[in-house]
Design a protein around this motif. Structure first.
Motif, mmCIF file in Angstrom:
data_model
loop_
_atom_site.group_PDB
_atom_site.id
_atom_site.type_symbol
_atom_site.label_atom_id
_atom_site.label_comp_id
_atom_site.label_asym_id
_atom_site.label_seq_id
_atom_site.Cartn_x
_atom_site.Cartn_y
_atom_site.Cartn_z
ATOM 1 N N THR A 88 0.786 -1.226 0.000
ATOM 2 C CA THR A 88 0.000 0.000 0.000
ATOM 3 C C THR A 88 0.816 1.274 0.000
ATOM 4 O O THR A 88 0.385 2.283 -0.519
ATOM 5 C CB THR A 88 -0.918 0.044 1.238
ATOM 6 O OG1 THR A 88 -0.092 -0.229 2.371
ATOM 7 C CG2 THR A 88 -2.022 -0.981 1.140
ATOM 8 N N ASN A 89 2.016 1.238 0.642
ATOM 9 C CA ASN A 89 2.732 2.506 0.748
ATOM 10 C C ASN A 89 3.707 2.757 -0.402
ATOM 11 O O ASN A 89 4.513 3.660 -0.358
ATOM 12 C CB ASN A 89 3.426 2.613 2.113
ATOM 13 C CG ASN A 89 4.612 1.662 2.239
ATOM 14 O OD1 ASN A 89 5.482 1.635 1.371
ATOM 15 N ND2 ASN A 89 4.633 0.877 3.287
ATOM 16 N N ARG A 90 3.636 1.959 -1.439
ATOM 17 C CA ARG A 90 4.563 2.113 -2.555
ATOM 18 C C ARG A 90 4.227 3.378 -3.347
ATOM 19 O O ARG A 90 3.084 3.664 -3.632
ATOM 20 C CB ARG A 90 4.455 0.903 -3.478
ATOM 21 C CG ARG A 90 5.630 0.767 -4.436
ATOM 22 C CD ARG A 90 5.493 -0.564 -5.189
ATOM 23 N NE ARG A 90 6.518 -0.678 -6.194
ATOM 24 C CZ ARG A 90 7.650 -1.349 -6.015
ATOM 25 N NH1 ARG A 90 7.892 -1.957 -4.866
ATOM 26 N NH2 ARG A 90 8.539 -1.418 -6.995
ATOM 27 N N GLU A 91 5.248 4.109 -3.685
ATOM 28 C CA GLU A 91 5.033 5.389 -4.353
ATOM 29 C C GLU A 91 6.026 5.526 -5.497
ATOM 30 O O GLU A 91 7.179 5.122 -5.354
ATOM 31 C CB GLU A 91 5.302 6.491 -3.329
ATOM 32 C CG GLU A 91 4.521 7.763 -3.547
ATOM 33 C CD GLU A 91 4.856 8.780 -2.450
ATOM 34 O OE1 GLU A 91 5.118 9.936 -2.808
ATOM 35 O OE2 GLU A 91 4.874 8.399 -1.260
ATOM 36 N N THR A 92 5.598 6.092 -6.616
ATOM 37 C CA THR A 92 6.520 6.309 -7.732
ATOM 38 C C THR A 92 6.877 7.784 -7.792
ATOM 39 O O THR A 92 5.997 8.633 -7.704
ATOM 40 C CB THR A 92 5.869 5.873 -9.060
ATOM 41 O OG1 THR A 92 5.541 4.495 -8.949
ATOM 42 C CG2 THR A 92 6.812 6.075 -10.228
ATOM 43 N N MET A 93 8.153 8.051 -7.913
ATOM 44 C CA MET A 93 8.589 9.452 -7.977
ATOM 45 C C MET A 93 9.524 9.652 -9.155
ATOM 46 O O MET A 93 10.153 8.711 -9.615
ATOM 47 C CB MET A 93 9.328 9.838 -6.690
ATOM 48 C CG MET A 93 8.489 9.624 -5.439
ATOM 49 S SD MET A 93 9.392 10.042 -3.936
ATOM 50 C CE MET A 93 8.839 11.700 -3.734
ATOM 51 N N ARG A 121 13.773 7.614 4.907
ATOM 52 C CA ARG A 121 13.056 7.819 3.655
ATOM 53 C C ARG A 121 13.454 9.146 2.970
ATOM 54 O O ARG A 121 13.744 9.186 1.771
ATOM 55 C CB ARG A 121 11.547 7.773 3.905
ATOM 56 C CG ARG A 121 10.707 7.783 2.650
ATOM 57 C CD ARG A 121 9.236 7.562 2.986
ATOM 58 N NE ARG A 121 8.426 7.554 1.782
ATOM 59 C CZ ARG A 121 7.991 8.653 1.179
ATOM 60 N NH1 ARG A 121 8.299 9.840 1.681
ATOM 61 N NH2 ARG A 121 7.256 8.562 0.083
ATOM 62 N N TRP A 130 14.052 1.188 -2.268
ATOM 63 C CA TRP A 130 14.106 2.099 -3.437
ATOM 64 C C TRP A 130 14.413 1.234 -4.635
ATOM 65 O O TRP A 130 15.294 0.375 -4.573
ATOM 66 C CB TRP A 130 15.204 3.105 -3.185
ATOM 67 C CG TRP A 130 15.542 4.118 -4.244
ATOM 68 C CD1 TRP A 130 15.206 5.429 -4.261
ATOM 69 C CD2 TRP A 130 16.369 3.928 -5.416
ATOM 70 N NE1 TRP A 130 15.753 6.063 -5.351
ATOM 71 C CE2 TRP A 130 16.469 5.167 -6.081
ATOM 72 C CE3 TRP A 130 17.027 2.813 -5.978
ATOM 73 C CZ2 TRP A 130 17.194 5.345 -7.265
ATOM 74 C CZ3 TRP A 130 17.743 2.992 -7.161
ATOM 75 C CH2 TRP A 130 17.812 4.247 -7.787
ATOM 76 N N GLU A 190 12.226 7.384 -13.454
ATOM 77 C CA GLU A 190 11.539 7.313 -12.165
ATOM 78 C C GLU A 190 12.127 6.270 -11.229
ATOM 79 O O GLU A 190 12.886 5.406 -11.656
ATOM 80 C CB GLU A 190 10.068 6.915 -12.394
ATOM 81 C CG GLU A 190 9.347 7.798 -13.366
ATOM 82 C CD GLU A 190 7.937 7.303 -13.644
ATOM 83 O OE1 GLU A 190 7.737 6.068 -13.755
ATOM 84 O OE2 GLU A 190 7.053 8.164 -13.721
ATOM 85 N N ASP A 235 10.753 3.844 -7.595
ATOM 86 C CA ASP A 235 9.688 3.504 -6.654
ATOM 87 C C ASP A 235 10.266 3.510 -5.262
ATOM 88 O O ASP A 235 11.417 3.120 -5.067
ATOM 89 C CB ASP A 235 9.141 2.098 -6.942
ATOM 90 C CG ASP A 235 8.343 2.068 -8.233
ATOM 91 O OD1 ASP A 235 7.824 3.135 -8.624
ATOM 92 O OD2 ASP A 235 8.263 0.990 -8.848
ATOM 93 N N GLU A 294 9.268 2.640 -1.001
ATOM 94 C CA GLU A 294 8.301 1.920 -0.168
ATOM 95 C C GLU A 294 8.918 1.671 1.210
ATOM 96 O O GLU A 294 10.115 1.423 1.311
ATOM 97 C CB GLU A 294 8.024 0.598 -0.899
ATOM 98 C CG GLU A 294 7.308 -0.445 -0.150
ATOM 99 C CD GLU A 294 7.046 -1.687 -1.052
ATOM 100 O OE1 GLU A 294 6.119 -2.419 -0.736
ATOM 101 O OE2 GLU A 294 7.765 -1.907 -2.041
#
Ligand code: ADP
Ligand code: MG
Length: 562
Positions: free
Chosen positions: A2-7, A87, A154, A161, A163, A165
């Protein structure tokens, strides 16, 4: 999860990645040097933080770096139990380039791969070099002292990009897993990895360990036993004759965060009231941020082999800010801080010692390796010039290091030393003549030079910004005073014969009426109008009074709004 984010990467990182993959391919093995160098820095930082807070060690104070590979998964893994990252640190360190000078660097890129490859080396490659050999990089890290659920993962393919998490990580520190590109299978070998480490990272202080390999029934098997594959001792603590040039160079790349070999170095153990070891390097190229006063400069400070801080700028004066290396003190307390450094008498003594060492190194280079010194001067000459005004104690030695353009060659190359100049002085000449101007051409074509050219007297042509300050603080060298040809009533002393002097006095008398008339019409704009013998071709020129600032200095101050 759920906490995975793409930057997205910062634009510059994207550019850097592209460039690196293509232009450094032929030198791909350096990725391992960079990752091991970072792991080592992370261990150093942890050891330092743990000095104040033992809990950071989490009951494991054996700092080490481990390497392993998996032939089936085609991965190579570099792990350390150093400081780790939280993070925010991951996002900043592995998603942007914080370095000063980044903007200038990217504006210099030409798009020509060959040229850019050279530039990128100067800029430094660091962590992102992992993508030279990997098409996917997974970093798992946890900062020392944080809870085990504060791990960060990471992941990126080196495109635009990454990811990120939050994950569980039992052990502190950082693990970097490289998924190798198609053609990189030769790296999946204990033998290959060991040979790269020996070549680039032997000097790393922490043990670099791998699983021992054994031959069993005609096949090589990997055992469960750890084996240290580097020397794992502080290079600077070893004696000079046991260290090869290649080892010195490899160590430089680690401490200097540089990609190129250094130009020169000096390594010495100092005994006496202050006991310390210094290993100081002169880089081959000026860093991008040499003129950025906010940039970090200086050398690494160790106390009894324990890393204390990076960029201890108190260890060298600012005109030597390009020097890289380490100082390891035996006397300083381990809890020394930047604030303490500023006032410490011990540091002052070390700084004086280091300064003299570097000056000695440069004098030696100037005397014995002219070509190297030319390279050095081209990169750092303008910074060294600042020393004349900054370092009173070493002023004469610094003056000896200076190089200038002069009418002897009439080119803008700064090749003439004050000693060269003195060696060429005319009989009867007792002064060093110079002219300052805001460009080389303005200096070279100045009417003030006419009489000097006629008489064959050499004049230094000074046109760098800092030159005004140099001649402002350096009034003499080897008992010869430095004199501006554009100031005062030029007295050439013994260089003029009596007949010339008489003729001049006579002319001044004869034309008195005329000079007074001109003076009257320029009232308030000039102090005095004189008949001159400075000129042979031009009808008139402006001169400053003996103790006034030069015309060039006045222009500089005006341009600076003063
Ligand atoms: P540099 O080493 O010159 O600072 P790098 O690109 O090699 O630049 O690394 C960027 C930053 O990422 C480092 O300054 C450090 O803060 C962080 N970093 C990289 N690798 C590690 C690691 N193994 N452990 C902790 N921090 C790391
Ligand atoms: Mg690095």
């Amino acid at each position: 999860s759920t906490n995975r984010e793409t930057m997205g990467f910062q634009t510059e990182v994207k550019q850097l990645l592209q460039l690196m993959i293509h232009s450094l391919y032929s030198n791909r093995e350096i990725f391992l040097r960079e990752l091991v160098s970072n792991a080592s820095d992370a261990c150093d930082k942890l050891r330092f933080e743990a000095l104040h807070n033992d809990a950071m060690f989490e009951n494991d104070s054996e700092l080490q770096i481990s390497l392993s590979f998996d032939k089936d998964a085609r991965t190579l893994t570099i792990s350390d139990n150093g400081i780790g990252m939280n993070r925010d640190e991951v996002i900043n360190n592995l998603g942007t380039i914080a370095k000063s000078g980044t903007r200038e660097f990217f504006s210099k890129l030409s798009g020509d791969q060959q040229k850019d490859a050279g530039l990128i080396g100067q800029f430094g490659v660091g962590f992102y070099s992992a993508f030279i050999v990997a098409d996917k990089v997974v970093v798992t890290t946890r900062r020392a002292g944080e809870a085990t659920d504060q791990g960060v993962c990471w992941e990126s393919d080196g495109g635009g990009e990454f990811d990120i998490e939050m994950v569980e990580k039992a052990t502190r520190g950082t693990t970097i897993e490289l998924h190798l590109r198609e053609d990189q299978d030769d790296l999946l070998s204990g033998h290959k990895i060991r040979s790269i480490i020996r070549k680039y990272s032997d000097h790393i202080v922490q043990p670099i360990v791998m699983k021992k390999e054994e031959w069993k029934d005609g096949a090589q098997v990997i055992t469960e036993e750890d084996e240290t594959i580097n020397q794992a001792s502080a290079l600077w603590a070893r004696s000079k004759n046991e260290i090869s040039d290649d080892e010195y160079k490899a160590f430089y790349k680690h401490v200097g965060h540089d990609y190129e070999d250094p130009l020169a170095w000096t390594h010495a153990r100092v005994e006496g009231r202050q006991e310390y070891t210094q290993l100081l390097y002169v880089p081959a190229r000026a860093p991008f941020d040499m003129w950025d006063h906010k940039a970090q400069h200086g050398i690494k400070l160790y106390v009894k082999r324990v890393f204390i801080m990076d960029d201890a700028e108190q260890l060298l004066p600012s005109y030597l800010r390009f020097v890289r290396g380490i100082v390891d003190s035996n006397n300083l307390p381990l809890n020394v801080s930047r604030e303490i450094l500023q006032e410490s008498k011990d540091i002052k003594a070390i700084r004086e010692g280091c300064t003299k060492k570097v000056i000695g190194l440069l004098e030696d280079m100037a005397a014995n390796d002219a070509e190297k010194y030319t390279t050095f001067w081209g990169q750092f000459g303008q910074v060294i010039k600042e020393g004349v005004g900054q370092d009173f104690a070493n002023k004469d030695r610094i003056a000896g290091l200076l190089r200038f353009a002069s009418t002897h060659t009439d080119t803008s190359d700064e090749t003439v030393s004050l000693a060269d100049y003195i060696g060429r002085m005319k009989e009867g000449q007792d002064k060093i003549y110079f002219i300052t101007a805001d460009s080389f051409n303005a200096a070279k074509n100045s009417p003030h030079l006419e009489v000097f050219r006629k008489k064959g007297i050499e004049v230094l042509l000074l046109s760098a910004r800092v030159d005004e300050w140099v001649v402002g603080s350096l009034t003499e060298f080897k008992e010869k005073s430095l004199v501006s040809v554009a100031k005062g009533g030029l007295d050439l002393g013994a260089l003029e014969d009596e007949a010339e002097k008489e003729a001049q006095a006579k002319q001044a008398d004869e034309h008195k009426e005329l000079t007074e008339k001109i003076e009257a019409s320029l009232t308030g704009r000039v102090k005095e109008v004189r008949i001159t013998h400075r000129l042979t071709d031009s009808p008139a020129c402006l001169v400053a009074d003996e103790d006034d600032m030069s015309g060039n200095m006045a222009r500089m101050l005006k341009a600076a709004g003063q």
